[in-house]
Design a protein around this motif. Structure first.
Motif, short mmCIF file in Angstrom:
data_model
loop_
_atom_site.label_atom_id
_atom_site.label_comp_id
_atom_site.label_asym_id
_atom_site.label_seq_id
_atom_site.Cartn_x
_atom_site.Cartn_y
_atom_site.Cartn_z
N PHE A 61 -7.61 -1.54 15.59
CA PHE A 61 -7.43 -1.87 14.24
C PHE A 61 -7.60 -0.52 13.36
O PHE A 61 -8.61 0.15 13.62
CB PHE A 61 -8.69 -2.36 14.01
N SER A 62 -6.89 -0.26 12.54
CA SER A 62 -6.96 0.74 11.64
C SER A 62 -7.14 0.51 10.06
O SER A 62 -6.00 -0.45 9.90
CB SER A 62 -5.83 1.74 11.78
N LEU A 63 -7.71 0.84 9.33
CA LEU A 63 -7.75 0.58 7.93
C LEU A 63 -7.87 1.87 7.15
O LEU A 63 -8.58 2.53 7.58
CB LEU A 63 -9.06 -0.36 7.61
N ILE A 64 -6.97 1.69 6.08
CA ILE A 64 -6.84 3.01 5.34
C ILE A 64 -6.88 2.50 3.90
O ILE A 64 -6.26 1.71 3.50
CB ILE A 64 -5.32 3.79 5.43
N GLU A 65 -8.14 2.99 3.30
CA GLU A 65 -8.50 2.74 1.93
C GLU A 65 -7.67 3.66 1.05
O GLU A 65 -7.85 4.75 1.50
CB GLU A 65 -9.93 2.46 1.84
N VAL A 66 -6.89 3.19 0.07
CA VAL A 66 -6.16 4.09 -0.82
C VAL A 66 -7.12 4.09 -2.22
O VAL A 66 -7.01 2.86 -2.82
CB VAL A 66 -4.80 3.83 -0.89
N VAL A 67 -7.73 4.81 -2.81
CA VAL A 67 -8.45 4.94 -4.00
C VAL A 67 -7.26 5.26 -4.84
O VAL A 67 -6.37 6.20 -4.98
CB VAL A 67 -9.35 5.99 -3.96
N SER A 68 -7.02 4.04 -5.80
CA SER A 68 -5.85 3.81 -6.77
C SER A 68 -6.36 3.82 -8.02
O SER A 68 -7.43 3.73 -8.41
CB SER A 68 -5.12 2.62 -5.94
N SER A 69 -5.10 3.68 -8.91
CA SER A 69 -5.53 3.62 -10.37
C SER A 69 -4.92 2.42 -10.95
O SER A 69 -3.74 1.99 -10.52
CB SER A 69 -4.90 5.08 -11.16
N CYS A 70 -5.44 1.95 -12.37
CA CYS A 70 -4.86 0.85 -12.78
C CYS A 70 -4.95 1.25 -14.26
O CYS A 70 -5.81 0.57 -14.97
CB CYS A 70 -5.65 -0.39 -12.29
N PRO A 71 -3.87 1.97 -14.79
CA PRO A 71 -3.97 2.38 -16.37
C PRO A 71 -3.79 1.19 -17.12
O PRO A 71 -4.75 1.31 -18.13
CB PRO A 71 -2.57 3.24 -16.38
N THR A 72 -3.01 0.13 -16.99
CA THR A 72 -2.92 -0.94 -17.85
C THR A 72 -4.32 -1.47 -17.95
O THR A 72 -4.80 -1.76 -19.09
CB THR A 72 -1.99 -1.76 -17.16
N ASN A 73 -5.15 -2.00 -16.86
CA ASN A 73 -6.20 -2.74 -17.19
C ASN A 73 -7.58 -1.97 -17.19
O ASN A 73 -8.48 -2.20 -17.79
CB ASN A 73 -6.55 -3.58 -16.05
N TRP A 74 -7.32 -0.66 -16.99
CA TRP A 74 -8.28 0.24 -17.36
C TRP A 74 -8.41 0.67 -18.83
O TRP A 74 -9.46 1.27 -19.28
CB TRP A 74 -8.27 1.67 -16.58
#
Lengths: 178, 353, 249
Positions: free
Chosen positions: C203-216
């Protein structure tokens, strides 16, 4: 001929196992049959019972509410099911554990001290097999011939050493004059 | 015919599934279907199959969805409360047109209910259960032999019509032992060009999906699915009739209720009452034809159920209420007695005299 | 000469994502990993419910659309049925860390040999910007209009930190895609996640911290800045678990 059998006792007395042995014997004789256990928490120390129907015709409902034969392995079971037995039916009572007599007068009753008989042969837990032997004798539902072959199906190879003892207990019950 | 063996109904399902080529089983413990999972846990590792105890019924049905997408035969089993949890996944499986087998060994409800036998998931099984327009092929065994035979049939039908099938049994059927002659191993494979198995860079990608954001597209998909359902209704409706030729009272019952009813019908015949039994083997599709035919001949119908009366609605619809339909029922985990059914037969027979 | 090309394992379907959304970058990183390992023909992806719901149209490999949160269970089924294929799920924070937490944890603890791409943008984007399990304390969303009040809504879940406590999983890492350096790092981690699967490591899990300009409610530019200033301090980047590397030490 159809025989509806109800075996009842405490969980741990081998009620379901006895039913299974009888069912397998029926299978070996080519009978139609059903085996239905009570299931759930009551299997652990409460009352356990098991319905077995042996017939020459396909079995309808597998539930035995009015047994031709009742095998009562303890007092609560006799109290609960004595009234349900068909008039003219048979009640087998383990008289080691059940001190009272059957009140019904329209049924045949066989008292046998199954637990004591089993204990005397060094296997007190085989009272169920002693009762099975008596059942074979009084019911005509299954035969003694070929008993060992059927028992081999029920007793796994792992416990093959118990086979002989079980068969012996059944023979003991079969031979007992109640 | 193979040699007869004694088996519990739950075990017969498991063995029959394996013999039908189902090598993937996902489940979560619940009474009274435990023997099925236990059997799979024991057998699957020895035959190169997969047994996985999932973290929940929800996870189990979604694992089924995953395997079904690859085109391999797959199943899960549970009992009423667990099957409620599976409804989301069942709706997705139906919506993605995937074959799979779901076994429900019913117990009393609603809620946590009891662990004793019941048929009160009839509505859930036949009228949806999950959200959206869909059906399952629902098979209702009434013997251990049928537990095995209908399991094999369920896989074949699911594959043939690309839809999930359900085996709707009850605690009695699961727990009882009867002689059973197990079907020979046979996996009737059908072509599954829609399956996701990797493109091998040789075809456009396959997508297993139930999302259609364009309403017209979703409508067309549903219409096409219902065309297939019509075929199922035409070809796969199954039932058994017992002493119906001259019957004046038609008892309708499935599963364990049919076993009890058969006793009652026999008893009624001994009393000179012309009773017969219609036993649905599929409850979706529901055997409307024999009930419609009977409606022109019999005096009355009796629906015998381990519920507050669910199938009775289908009996009324199929008979177009031409004749009175009465209900014999016990619920909560209790099975009606043959006498209870016999009394109802007597009443129905006497009522019109 | 290096020619900029679209990865082969992305289809030509135009992405539906909002302007400035980083899903496009992450899709590309996944596709590049698939291309460079030459596994497109064997790969089956599982799309979530959330903004990436239609990822099945964008990846050229076989795809399955899962119910909300159930992707790890669906991926488990796929992998058990096809152990020689490559199975990945692509999930958002609501999908993976809220409704699908049980499926996530149990796939991890079974060390299910799959690759999970976990896109954390601290909000439910598809449904219009509700509070997510990873929304930061005080973060204003449609369902936390006065800011996430930890007294009533609890604290954000740090998925990598939590899963790395399990004995099961092979590889747990958190990356971001808010600048070139981080994007490159993210690509490496995703590639490793797929390679682990090929090597049957689990099992490999890669969490990608991402952005949401629209909802932010921010410009794309400002959103990336917010990732740097608010998100990454709460969700530190790095490798949280790498069993093989540890065993090799």
């Amino acid at each position: 001929m159809t025989t509806e059998l109800l075996i009842a006792g405490f969980g741990g007395q081998g009620v379901l196992f006895a039913g299974k042995c009888i069912a397998y014997k029926g299978l070996f004789e080519g009978r139609e049959l059903s085996w239905l256990p009570s299931y759930g928490p009551e299997m652990r120390g409460g009352t356990a019972n098991c319905s077995v129907i042996l017939s020459d015709e396909p079995v309808g409902s597998p539930i035995v509410s009015e047994p031709d034969v009742l095998i009562a392995m303890n007092l609560p079971s006799l109290d609960k099911y004595e009234g349900a037995v068909k008039p003219g039916g048979t009640i087998l009572v383990d008289s080691t554990l059940i001190e009272r007599k059957v009140e019904r007068t329209d049924v045949r009753v066989c008292y046998l001290p199954a637990t004591k008989l089993a204990a005397d042969m060094g296997a007190p837990t085989l009272a169920n097999m002693v009762m099975m032997g008596q059942f074979i004798k009084v019911s005509d539902a299954i035969k003694m011939d070929g008993l060992e072959d059927a028992m081999k199906k029920v007793i796994s190879a792992k416990h093959a050493d118990l086979l002989e003892l079980n068969v012996k207990a059944i023979q003991l019950g079969y031979g007992y004059e109640a | 015919m193979a040699e007869k063996v004694l088996m519990k109904g739950n075990e017969a399902i498991a063995e029959a599934a394996i013999r039908a080529g189902c090598l993937h089983y996902f489940g979560y413990p619940i009474t009274p279907q435990t023997e099925l999972a236990a059997y799979m846990a024991k057998r699957m590792p020895k035959i190169g199959g997969v047994f996985l105890q999932a973290e929940s019924e929800i996870a189990a049905i979604n694992m089924v969805y995953g395997v079904a997408g690859t085109g391999k035969r797959v199943m899960t089993s549970s009992s009423s409360p667990g099957v409620s949890l599976k409804q989301e996944g069942i709706s997705y499986i139906a919506g993605a047109d995937l074959p799979a087998l779901i076994v429900n060994v019913q117990r009393g409800g609603p809620g946590l209910g009891s662990i004793q036998p019941s048929q009160s998931d009839y509505f859930q099984a036949t009228k949806g259960g999950g959200h959206g327009d869909y059906h399952l092929i629902v098979l209702t065994p009434s013997s251990v032999q049928e537990m095995a035979d209908l399991t094999a049939l369920a896989f074949d039908l699911a594959d043939k019509y690309r839809m999930p099938a359900m085996l709707l049994a009850d605690g009695t059927m699961g727990q009882m032992m009867e002689p059973v002659s197990l079907p020979e191993p046979s996996c009737h494979t059908v072509d599954k060009p829609w399956a996701v198995t990797g493109t091998k860079m040789q075809r456009p990608h396959n997508i297993i999906n139930s999302l259609y954001l364009q309403p017209e597209e979703l409508e067309q998909t549903n219409l096409a699915r219902y065309e297939r359902y019509k075929e199922v209704e035409a070809n796969e409706t199954r039932w058994e009739e017992y002493l119906m030729d001259d019957a004046e009272i038609a008892v309708v019952a499935f599963g364990i209720a049919a076993r009890v009813s058969r006793n009652a019908v026999n008893a009624a015949r001994k009393e000179g009452i012309k009773a017969g039994l219609i036993r649905p083997i599929t409850i979706w599709p529901f055997p409307k034809a024999p009930i419609a035919a009977a409606a022109d001949k019999v005096k009355a119908f009796i629906s015998v159920e381990l519920s507050m009366g669910q199938m009775i609605e289908d009996v009324k619809l199929a008979s177009e209420c031409k004749k009175p339909v009465s209900l014999v029922s016990r619920c909560g985990g209790i099975i009606p007695s043959p006498d209870q059914v016999l009394d109802a037969i007597r009443k129905s027979a006497g009522g019109n005299e | 000469m290096v020619v900029f090309q679209k990865p082969h394992s992305l289809t030509d379907a135009p992405l539906h994502y909002c302007p400035g959304c980083t899903h496009g970058i992450i899709h590309r990183l996944v596709a590049e990993a698939i291309d460079s390992l030459g596994i497109e023909g064997e790969t089956i992806g599982v799309a979530p419910v959330g903004c990436a719901v239609m990822a099945y149209n964008y990846f050229a490999c076989d795809m399955v659309e899962a119910a909300h949160g159930r992707a790890p269970a669906v991926a488990t089924g796929l992998k058990r049925a096809l152990p020689d294929n490559i199975i990945f799920s692509y999930q958002g924070d609501g999908d993976l860390a809220s409704i699908g937490m049980a499926e996530t944890v149990h796939a991890a603890t079974r060390n299910e040999n799959i690759t999970v791409i976990f896109v954390n943008n601290a909000i439910y984007g598809m449904t219009g910007g509700q509070m997510a399990p990873t929304s930061l304390p005080g973060q204003v969303t449609q369902t936390s209009p006065y800011g996430r009040d930890v007294a009533t809504a609890g604290y954000p879940i740090r998925v990598c930190e939590m899963l790395s406590q399990l004995d099961g999983p092979e590889y747990i890492a958190r990356v971001a895609v808010n600048n070139v350096k981080n994007v490159k790092q993210a690509g490496k981690a995703i590639l490793k996640g797929f390679r682990n699967q090929i090597d049957k490591k689990g099992f490999s899990l890669i969490e990608v911290v991402s952005s949401c300009p629209t909802n932010w409610g921010m410009t794309p530019d400002k959103a990336l800045q917010w990732v740097e200033e608010k998100m990454i301090p709460y969700y530190p980047l790095g490798v949280y678990k790498d069993r093989s590397a540890k065993e090799a030490e």
